[in-house]
Design an enzyme around this catalytic site. Structure first.
Site, PDB file in Angstrom:
ATOM      1  N   ASP A   1      27.316  15.882 -14.666  1.00 36.14           N
ATOM      2  CA  ASP A   1      26.019  16.214 -14.095  1.00 36.14           C
ATOM      3  C   ASP A   1      26.050  16.268 -12.572  1.00 36.14           C
ATOM      4  OD1 ASP A   1      23.088  15.571 -13.148  1.00 36.14           O
ATOM      5  OD2 ASP A   1      22.884  16.122 -15.265  1.00 36.14           O
TER       6      ASP A   1
ATOM      7  N   GLY B   1      21.169  20.622 -22.494  1.00 36.21           N
ATOM      8  CA  GLY B   1      20.940  20.114 -23.838  1.00 36.21           C
ATOM      9  C   GLY B   1      19.833  20.860 -24.551  1.00 36.21           C
TER      10      GLY B   1
ATOM     11  N   VAL C   1      21.057  18.280 -15.097  1.00 37.00           N
ATOM     12  CA  VAL C   1      21.857  19.356 -15.668  1.00 37.00           C
ATOM     13  C   VAL C   1      22.120  19.095 -17.148  1.00 37.00           C
ATOM     14  CG1 VAL C   1      24.092  20.513 -15.584  1.00 37.00           C
ATOM     15  CG2 VAL C   1      22.902  19.939 -13.460  1.00 37.00           C
ATOM     16  N   ASP C   2      22.491  17.869 -17.488  1.00 35.14           N
ATOM     17  CA  ASP C   2      22.740  17.530 -18.886  1.00 35.14           C
ATOM     18  C   ASP C   2      21.515  17.826 -19.747  1.00 35.14           C
ATOM     19  OD1 ASP C   2      25.391  16.640 -18.985  1.00 35.14           O
ATOM     20  OD2 ASP C   2      24.851  14.671 -18.215  1.00 35.14           O
ATOM     21  N   ARG C   3      20.337  17.483 -19.251  1.00 34.63           N
ATOM     22  CA  ARG C   3      19.137  17.639 -20.072  1.00 34.63           C
ATOM     23  C   ARG C   3      18.690  19.103 -20.140  1.00 34.63           C
ATOM     24  NH1 ARG C   3      17.820  12.774 -21.777  1.00 34.63           N
ATOM     25  NH2 ARG C   3      18.583  11.010 -20.565  1.00 34.63           N
TER      26      ARG C   3
END
Length: 409
Positions: free
Chosen positions: A143, A177, A172-174
């Protein structure tokens, strides 16, 4: 019809070979819609098990919130027996979500072509750092690194006038996702029409770059450019909660109706027509820093409570900025069910996070607690036909581990 079978993704089986936040958020969301999620972990477990607040080393708060509704199976994919077990698991699965780099999966004999031979209907989704068509395809990503690559630190520096910084979220991860969620559900819909599975990539860099550039291409949208990149409204240092006489208040005076009402309320009704900076949306956009600055200068004249009463009366959107503690106790989130409670078998009484969406004809998800490492290895593999003796042999060889009498085996 049972509660489970009435959910939108009832009957969908997902094998989840991901860790940290991106993949677990995607499969958590899908589990909440009724999918069965089998979380495959390495012997040491998902790295995020150790992250954040915890009572026990393998049950940190980030893991607890990201892995409800899942079964934990431990497979050491360096061992041939574990790879065979994964292939047997995938033979009857609908979706395989993986964030191991594609080159590493191919070396293990688990690339897309091999998986398609095992199950032609399988939807194979790779959550990667960078898309395979670009020069950075094999580069690792996290991230913080992708926040840097998409210009977040530079935007934060421009906005604050200080040092470069990250957004204090797993942004970024979320974002990626949630891209994975719609990619999976759309691929499932496409399979209903074609009868065939397919491979899908969800690259963090491209997902997050789209997120940033949709706001900040600005003048660079045009060829030749009309001006620099960067959306002035979002980058104005005056775009922040306004200081009042006794606190802060978030206010958005947005359209012509709002501005006329605001000027009337502060005793300057002629200012809308007199000052061209405020007279229409286009002019306000071109002078946004000065516009926000004017509001900031006025807001200090009254208390937060006085402003709220006045702004509510003239229908101008406003909100008192919340602390994290206030957000946790927010009555809206309590009433909507986003924040609830659960009793975890080992971690005790916990606050839990529910689904932010509500379906009027579908029961709200009642997800099981986040599992301990290997809690479901034995049961899942026995459903595939493995015997107790075979499982013990695999465990002795280090190919799998499972919980027996409260301890890992």
């Amino acid at each position: 019809m049972t509660e489970r079978s009435s959910r939108p993704l009832a009957g969908v089986r997902i094998v989840d070979l991901t860790s940290i936040v991106l993949g677990p958020l995607a499969t958590l969301t899908l589990a909440g819609l009724g999918a069965e999620v089998i979380k495959v972990e390495a012997t040491e477990g998902d790295n995020v098990r150790q992250a954040g607040s915890s009572l026990h080393d393998d049950m940190g708060h980030v893991f607890l919130h990201g892995n409800r509704g899942k079964q934990s199976v431990v497979l050491n994919l360096k061992k041939a027996a574990a790879r065979e077990a994964l292939l047997r698991l995938l033979a009857d699965a609908d979706v395989f979500l993986c964030n191991v780099r594609p080159a590493a999966m191919k070396r293990l004999g688990l690339g897309p072509e091999a998986l398609q031979r095992v199950n032609p209907r399988l939807i194979h989704v790779t959550a990667c750092g960078y898309g395979s068509r670009g020069p950075l395809a094999d580069k690792p990503a996290y991230d913080d690194l992708i926040q840097g690559a998409i210009g977040i630190p530079a935007l934060m520096q421009e906005y604050t006038g200080g040092a470069p910084g990250y957004v204090p979220l797993s942004l970024v991860d979320r974002v990626a996702g949630l891209h994975a969620v719609y990619a999976i559900t759309t691929a499932l819909y496409a399979r209903e029409r074609s009868g065939e599975g397919q491979s899908v990539e969800v690259p963090m860099f491209e997902c997050a770059a789209h997120f940033v550039l949709a706001d900040h291409l600005a003048g660079a949208t045009f060829e030749p450019p009309l001006g620099p990149s960067g959306y002035d409204r979002l980058l104005s240092t005056n775009r922040r909660p306004y200081r009042t006489a006794d606190g802060y208040l978030s206010v958005l005076i947005y359209n012509d109706k709002h501005w006329r009402a605001f000027f009337q309320a502060i005793g300057e009704p002629e200012m809308f027509e007199r000052d061209s900076r405020f007279s229409n949306q286009r002019n306000r956009s071109l002078n946004i820093h000065e516009v926000y600055g004017f509001v900031a200068s006025v807001m200090t004249s009254r208390t937060t409570s006085e402003w709220r009463s006045l702004l509510d009366e003239i229908d101008i959107p406003n909100q008192v900025p919340a602390t994290l503690e206030q957000l946790i106790e927010d009555p809206q989130l309590r009433a909507s069910g986003l924040i609830g409670e659960e009793h975890h078998p080992t971690e005790g009484r916990l606050r839990s996070l529910g689904s932010p969406t509500y379906w009027n004809d579908t029961p709200s998800p009642a997800l099981s607690s986040a599992p301990h490492l290997g809690a479901h290895t034995r049961n899942v593999l026995m459903r595939l036909g493995y015997t107790v003796d075979e499982l013990q042999t695999m465990a002795t060889d280090g190919a799998i581990s499972f919980i027996a009498d409260g301890k890992a085996s």
